[in-house]
Enzyme design. Structure first.
Site, short mmCIF file in Angstrom:
data_model
loop_
_atom_site.label_atom_id
_atom_site.label_comp_id
_atom_site.label_asym_id
_atom_site.label_seq_id
_atom_site.Cartn_x
_atom_site.Cartn_y
_atom_site.Cartn_z
CG MET A 161 -60.07 15.41 -32.60
SD MET A 161 -61.72 14.90 -33.15
CE MET A 161 -62.38 14.29 -31.58
CB THR A 162 -58.90 16.67 -39.37
OG1 THR A 162 -58.08 15.53 -39.67
CG2 THR A 162 -58.65 17.74 -40.42
CE LYS A 217 -57.24 17.31 -23.52
NZ LYS A 217 -56.79 18.70 -23.72
N GLY A 218 -54.69 13.76 -27.62
CA GLY A 218 -53.62 12.77 -27.58
C GLY A 218 -52.51 13.08 -28.56
CB ALA A 219 -52.56 13.75 -32.18
CG ASP A 264 -53.89 19.14 -25.63
OD1 ASP A 264 -54.28 18.69 -24.54
OD2 ASP A 264 -54.62 19.26 -26.63
N GLY A 278 -52.60 28.51 -34.36
CA GLY A 278 -52.70 27.08 -34.59
C GLY A 278 -52.38 26.31 -33.32
CB SER A 307 -48.59 27.26 -31.68
OG SER A 307 -49.16 26.36 -30.74
#
Length: 257
Positions: free
Chosen positions: A23-24, A52-54, A204, A241, A245
């Site tokens: 997601m952006t 979430k995955g990224a 995450d 962020g 972070s």
């Protein structure tokens, strides 16, 4: 970053393979959240990388995991930027597909002075990740040490990925978020670690760190893995962020990695 190759296969062997979302994040800060139909002035804006995955893949890679992402982005500037983001973090993009049928997923986020937020997600290309994509990535999934899935792509695709990994004897982590009613019981049958979370960014970070420990320290007690992953997630809350972070191994005490 070099990735070892199994001599019996042309497929690279990864510590962690994440099947999930990109997601952006379009983040606006304002004194308060607007009411319905209201326009208010914000004080700050930035564009970040999320999903979430990224997020989980990035955290695992920053700790030192050899990682690959299985996902789909749009054939647009957000998608191109995301692919470059993976490369900058040493993550394999071999299984990152692009499509012209939908935009890269976006999350429009408004945050008030108290830290509360309102989020609108447009999943876009994430929902187009399909069984054919998993087939192309199946060797990488089956050769991984740990496979991680969530629910920001089609649940059936997450479950299919978990089944492929589980049947190959690969350790699996399932993060059932965003939460959904009526979860297929097969998720429990094909998951080694069922990991729920409330806080998105820190949650995450925890999952990505846990995947790193499961891959690198398979004999470590789960309680100790969880304690260390919690500590790493706590570090992530100290900076603004999401992915920005997430700490790298070099930023943490030696005993963490």
């Amino acid at each position: 970053m070099s990735v070892p190759v199994n001599p019996l296969s042309t497929t690279a062997v990864y510590d962690v393979v994440v099947v999930g979302s990109c997601m952006t994040d379009l983040v606006s800060f304002a004194p308060r959240l607007p009411k319905a139909g209201e326009t208010i002035h914000g004080c700050k804006f930035f564009i970040g990388f999320g999903g979430k995955g990224a997020n989980q893949c990035i955290q695992a890679a920053r700790l030192g995991a050899k990682a690959a992402m299985v996902c789909k982005v749009g054939n647009d500037s957000f998608g191109e930027n995301y692919i470059q983001n993976f490369k900058c973090n040493g993550i394999s993009t071999e299984y990152v597909g692009q499509t012209s049928e939908a935009s890269t997923g976006v999350a429009s986020i408004t945050v008030n002075d108290d830290g509360q937020n309102a989020i609108v997600i447009v999943a876009g290309a994430n929902l187009l990740l399909n069984s054919e994509d998993l087939k192309q990535a199946s060797n990488a999934i089956c050769c991984a040490k740990v496979v991680v899935c969530q629910l920001e792509i089609q649940p059936a695709i997450s479950l299919e990925a978990l089944k492929i990994a589980h049947e190959a004897g690969v350790k699996t982590i399932f993060n059932p978020a965003p939460a959904t009613a009526g979860l297929d019981p097969d998720f429990y049958k094909n998951t080694d670690v069922f990991c729920c979370n409330e806080s998105e960014g820190a949650g995450d970070s925890f999952v990505g760190a846990l995947a790193f420990y499961m891959a690198h320290y398979p004999c470590m007690e789960v309680e100790e893995m969880s304690r260390r992953a919690c500590d790493i997630a706590a570090v992530s809350t100290q900076s603004q962020g999401t992915q920005a972070s997430y700490p790298s191994g070099a930023q943490l005490p030696q005993e963490f990695v």
